[in-house]
Design an enzyme around this catalytic site. Structure first.
Site, PDB file in Angstrom:
ATOM      1  N   HIS A   7      43.637  32.267  46.330  1.00 43.89           N
ATOM      2  CA  HIS A   7      42.346  32.917  46.116  1.00 43.89           C
ATOM      3  C   HIS A   7      41.290  31.827  45.916  1.00 43.89           C
ATOM      4  O   HIS A   7      41.543  30.793  45.297  1.00 43.89           O
ATOM      5  CB  HIS A   7      42.402  33.862  44.922  1.00 43.89           C
ATOM      6  CG  HIS A   7      43.077  35.169  45.238  1.00 43.89           C
ATOM      7  ND1 HIS A   7      43.509  36.053  44.279  1.00 43.89           N
ATOM      8  CD2 HIS A   7      43.380  35.737  46.444  1.00 43.89           C
ATOM      9  CE1 HIS A   7      44.055  37.111  44.864  1.00 43.89           C
ATOM     10  NE2 HIS A   7      43.999  36.940  46.174  1.00 43.89           N
ATOM     11  N   ASP A  45      38.730  31.240  44.126  1.00 45.37           N
ATOM     12  CA  ASP A  45      38.311  30.659  42.848  1.00 45.37           C
ATOM     13  C   ASP A  45      39.324  29.638  42.305  1.00 45.37           C
ATOM     14  O   ASP A  45      39.091  29.062  41.242  1.00 45.37           O
ATOM     15  CB  ASP A  45      37.986  31.752  41.808  1.00 45.37           C
ATOM     16  CG  ASP A  45      39.168  32.666  41.515  1.00 45.37           C
ATOM     17  OD1 ASP A  45      40.031  32.844  42.389  1.00 45.37           O
ATOM     18  OD2 ASP A  45      39.216  33.224  40.391  1.00 45.37           O
ATOM     19  N   HIS A  49      51.024  38.839  40.922  1.00 46.16           N
ATOM     20  CA  HIS A  49      49.600  38.927  41.237  1.00 46.16           C
ATOM     21  C   HIS A  49      49.436  39.619  42.587  1.00 46.16           C
ATOM     22  O   HIS A  49      50.434  39.972  43.229  1.00 46.16           O
ATOM     23  CB  HIS A  49      48.993  37.507  41.243  1.00 46.16           C
ATOM     24  CG  HIS A  49      47.497  37.489  41.232  1.00 46.16           C
ATOM     25  ND1 HIS A  49      46.749  38.252  40.372  1.00 46.16           N
ATOM     26  CD2 HIS A  49      46.588  36.802  41.986  1.00 46.16           C
ATOM     27  CE1 HIS A  49      45.458  38.024  40.593  1.00 46.16           C
ATOM     28  NE2 HIS A  49      45.331  37.161  41.574  1.00 46.16           N
ATOM     29  N   ASP A  65      46.509  34.062  36.576  1.00 49.98           N
ATOM     30  CA  ASP A  65      46.448  35.180  37.524  1.00 49.98           C
ATOM     31  C   ASP A  65      47.771  35.919  37.662  1.00 49.98           C
ATOM     32  O   ASP A  65      48.444  35.872  38.698  1.00 49.98           O
ATOM     33  CB  ASP A  65      45.982  34.687  38.899  1.00 49.98           C
ATOM     34  CG  ASP A  65      44.500  34.323  38.871  1.00 49.98           C
ATOM     35  OD1 ASP A  65      44.105  33.603  37.940  1.00 49.98           O
ATOM     36  OD2 ASP A  65      43.750  34.761  39.745  1.00 49.98           O
TER      37      ASP A  65
END
Lengths: 312, 312
Positions: free
Chosen positions: A66, A68, A143, A213
């Site tokens: 992801h 970020d 996740h 996460d």
């Protein structure tokens, strides 16, 4: 100082940067070498702000793909090139990581002049590998995309050699004392002498576990077992608990449950939502501390030092 | 305040971020709407630090695909998604830009919920297009990869309507006065009346020209013609002039030559090498000011306001 081990929480936020929190990245610093966990946008600057040289980063462990958590990687790699890095760099992460690095390089036409090794870890199995003085274990967490948790277990340090006991046992000065310190059994005047006869017990290596996460899960619990420091997803307070499951994140209370269940020594609340400021910081912290008192709600650039064998 | 136009120099550095300068990005702010020039790593945070809402960015003009100008784009796009953006966003830039955006999206699996239009401009021709109140011209500069310079020419503003003259000419109150203000020729009592009979001359629109990463070149000179503000590559001082040609950059003296040749009103030294701090700042500035006195050596987050028709 030798044997120093500390962690710098470079970016404690989540999803989008705010004026108070950067995006996820964490530096494990031991004897001047750095292992980076995740490399969000802004990480190279955060390293400078922490007084850490990006050139000292030898290993990067990426949790998942992801944005970020990885959008700082292209800038980090190209800046290292610019500054003439020659030392090799190894990046671990889930499948797709090598494509990301390659594709970005293709578009912006950079060629690295230092050896870069991208190691994709199979998320469905437990991986074990060595990084510097650490035995690293990775497992897939829970996740919305494959997301690896990492456990860094430092080697044990030999206990102190007891000169008085050695003298009493008649062990001569010289190579035999060295052999005992290296763990070798020796014989002196027909008598067997074991290392433990003259050595204090080994001092346990420190354990740092990074689980960002994720929903609370068995993999996180296993990785975190007996950790000196557990960094665990705590995106939400109880007030937003209904958002935790659909977004595959955890509340601070759930992070505390994992820390308690794993008998960790200290918990860092991690991946804090942009909502976490002011009173909401206090909510997040107190809700975790009800279950696990030694919990820290961190701010960017906080440093956490770890002592050997010193449970707090 | 209406008719306000200003530029925020978000990142004034080059190649790699330092503690004092971020990577290239510049915001043109007019009536609450923002045009972003380049989107380096850290730009979304710089916007917040400048008190500018990233949601107000409607257009991004990318100069070229080197990492220090585009690695903030993926984070910017995904953060806007996270904050629920619905307004459309248009990104202009050289060929390859759409692939960059697509590939990063594929790997990190983000889908944008707002309309995104990527417009690739052919570097070998002059492009003309309209963005808000600006007529934009782009041309290929002279860099190691196709690199676009952009000229933003604001529309002229109609001059003031002169009530006294209108009364004297017997123009009745009502729609005919409005027609004159819209540039329409009217007839009153058989007499032709032109807008210029009752209107002060139009007030010229302001011109901002952005030329980063280039050797001095004709394209930059043409784009910069009569600009109120010229932002031009000034990576090096004279002391490092020998590095300018092989890296396809300019010295501050060369930037000043372009500003003087183009009869620009103000020059901002841009894309400052990591070496530019302390006395080297002064060198860069004084070498430019010898040729072009109204030169500014900027720092991150500096704001430059532009008055209509007010050459400084």
């Amino acid at each position: 100082m030798t044997d120093q081990l500390y962690v710098v929480l470079l970016g404690t936020g989540a999803a989008a940067p705010s004026l108070s929190r950067g995006l996820p990245a964490l530096a494990i610093v031991r004897e001047g070498k750095i292992i980076l966990c995740d490399c969000a946008e802004g990480t190279q600057l955060k390293l400078l702000q922490a007084g850490l040289s990006p050139a000292k980063v030898q290993t990067i462990c990426i949790s998942h793909l992801h944005g970020d958590h990885i959008f700082g990687l292209p800038g980090f790699l190209t800046s290292q090139q610019l500054f003439g890095r020659t030392a090799s760099l190894t990046i671990y992460g889930p499948p797709g990581l090598a494509d990301f690095v390659d594709m970005v390089a293709t578009i912006s036409k950079y060629e690295l002049g230092y050896p870069l090794d991208v190691v994709e870890l199979e998320p469905d199995v437990t991986s074990e590998f060595k990084v510097q003085e650490f035995q690293v274990t990775s497992k897939n967490l829970r996740h919305s995309s494959p997301c690896l948790g990492y456990r860094f277990h430092e080697s044990n340090k030999p206990g102190k050699f007891d000169e008085v006991k050695a003298d009493a046992l008649g062990i001569p000065f010289g190579p035999q004392r060295g052999q005992l310190q290296s763990g070798v059994v020796i014989t002196v005047a027909g008598k067997t002498i074991y290392p433990c006869d003259v050595m204090a017990p080994p001092i346990a290596g420190r354990i740092i576990t990074y689980c960002t996460d994720t929903r609370p899960c068995t993999a996180a619990l296993e990785l975190a077992r007996q950790s000196d420091l557990l960094i665990h997803d705590s995106t939400f307070s109880d007030a937003y608990a209904d958002r935790a499951a659909p977004t595959f994140h955890s509340t601070s209370r759930e992070a505390a449950e994992i820390a308690a269940g794993a008998q960790a020594k200290k918990l860092i609340l991690w991946h804090l939502s942009i909502r976490v400021h002011g009173e909401e910081e206090l909510n997040l912290l107190t809700q975790a501390q009800q279950l696990f008192p030694n919990t820290v709600l961190p701010h960017d650039l906080d440093e956490i030092y770890l002592r050997r064998g010193a449970g707090e």
